[in-house]
Design an enzyme around this catalytic site. Structure first.
Site, mmCIF file in Angstrom:
data_model
loop_
_atom_site.group_PDB
_atom_site.id
_atom_site.type_symbol
_atom_site.label_atom_id
_atom_site.label_comp_id
_atom_site.label_asym_id
_atom_site.label_seq_id
_atom_site.Cartn_x
_atom_site.Cartn_y
_atom_site.Cartn_z
ATOM 1 N N LYS A 196 17.224 14.459 46.344
ATOM 2 C CA LYS A 196 17.142 13.005 46.478
ATOM 3 C C LYS A 196 17.458 12.286 45.166
ATOM 4 O O LYS A 196 18.102 11.228 45.166
ATOM 5 C CB LYS A 196 15.745 12.616 46.976
ATOM 6 C CG LYS A 196 15.462 13.030 48.406
ATOM 7 C CD LYS A 196 16.503 12.501 49.369
ATOM 8 C CE LYS A 196 16.133 12.703 50.817
ATOM 9 N NZ LYS A 196 17.193 12.210 51.735
ATOM 10 N N TYR A 231 13.564 19.234 47.475
ATOM 11 C CA TYR A 231 13.770 17.959 48.168
ATOM 12 C C TYR A 231 13.921 16.831 47.146
ATOM 13 O O TYR A 231 14.848 16.017 47.243
ATOM 14 C CB TYR A 231 12.581 17.708 49.084
ATOM 15 C CG TYR A 231 12.615 16.417 49.863
ATOM 16 C CD1 TYR A 231 13.483 16.249 50.930
ATOM 17 C CD2 TYR A 231 11.742 15.375 49.557
ATOM 18 C CE1 TYR A 231 13.499 15.071 51.665
ATOM 19 C CE2 TYR A 231 11.749 14.196 50.279
ATOM 20 C CZ TYR A 231 12.624 14.051 51.331
ATOM 21 O OH TYR A 231 12.630 12.886 52.061
#
Length: 270
Positions: A177, A173
């Site tokens: 990002k 994740y």
């Protein structure tokens, strides 16, 4: 009903991951849907995407009923398949066929296997985050660019404190990002001559995704999620969505390539 004086009245906003998610207590619980409400109150017409048709249908019904705007829904998921690129092209085509222009792109959609340590991450779990987040943002930006150039529009992409601060259990994740942040800064430079501004938001709001994270990975949740100094988690519409609206407004046109942290005084950094 939407205000007749809203800056975005009649403009077209694409929001990925904009379906109406629901919290355990019955309240709406998605950042994308909060953003959709914020733009709808300004009179914008919306194109919202997501994987769950029911959530999209619920969002369309409520937004059109409450604000008198037009909402186009597109089931679209960016994954490793050869069909992913075509799905994004179809969303952009539907936006242009329906409204004739694109003024704002908000890349909010993201899936991941949060709570899985780096040493235990599989290729499939890593791909899930990279394709649904980084690749999706890339494809939507690339396909929307010609239309954003025509309208001198704005892009707001979503990053995360997980990448800024290295949260445990969120390797894929965070990688997605931070990739989005790097790409966004390049776009801010390359697209500045076209008067397209590109900014990023790192939010902390109580959402159905965070609620699910707490229920499925309680240990990782306890390590990474703490109450902000302001004493509450952000509201998806009023404290996240309203900022996104402002970033896409003419008042913030000169601001580009920046990361805005909305974490109630918890996301402070040099």
């Amino acid at each position: 009903m939407a205000s007749d004086n809203g800056e975005f009245k009649g403009k077209t906003v694409i929001i990925t991951g904009g379906g109406r998610a629901v919290l355990e207590d019955g309240r709406s619980g998605g950042i994308g849907y909060g953003i959709a409400n914020a733009f709808a109150k300004e009179g914008a017409n919306l194109v919202i995407t997501g994987r769950n048709v029911k959530k999209l249908d619920d969002a369309k019904e409520e937004l059109e009923r409450l604000y008198g705007i037009q909402v186009v829904t597109c089931q679209a998921d960016v994954d490793k398949s050869d069909a992913a690129e075509g799905r994004v092209k179809n969303v952009v085509k539907q936006a242009i066929d329906t409204f004739g222009h694109i003024d704002v792109l908000v890349n909010n959609a993201q899936a991941s296997s949060a709570g899985v340590p780096l040493k235990d991450q599989s290729i499939e779990q890593f791909d899930l985050a990279i394709y649904s987040g980084l690749y999706a943002t890339f494809l939507y930006m690339r396909e929307c660019y010609p239309y954003l150039k025509e309208t001198q529009g704005s892009v707001v992409n979503f990053a995360s404190g997980a990448g800024l601060f290295g949260n445990a259990g969120q390797a894929s994740y965070a990688a997605a990002k931070e990739g989005i942040r790097g790409m966004s800064r390049v776009a801010a430079t390359e697209w500045a001559p076209d008067n397209i501004n590109v900014n990023m938001v790192c939010p902390l709001a109580w959402t159905s995704g965070l609620e699910q994270f707490k229920n499925e990975y309680p240990e990782a949740y306890e390590k990474n999620v703490t109450m902000p100094p302001m004493g509450h988690y952000g509201d998806a519409e009023t404290e996240i969505g309203r900022v996104v609206v402002q970033l896409a407004s003419q008042d913030f046109k000169y601001m580009s390539g920046e990361t805005v942290t909305l974490e109630g005084a918890m996301g402070q950094r040099p």
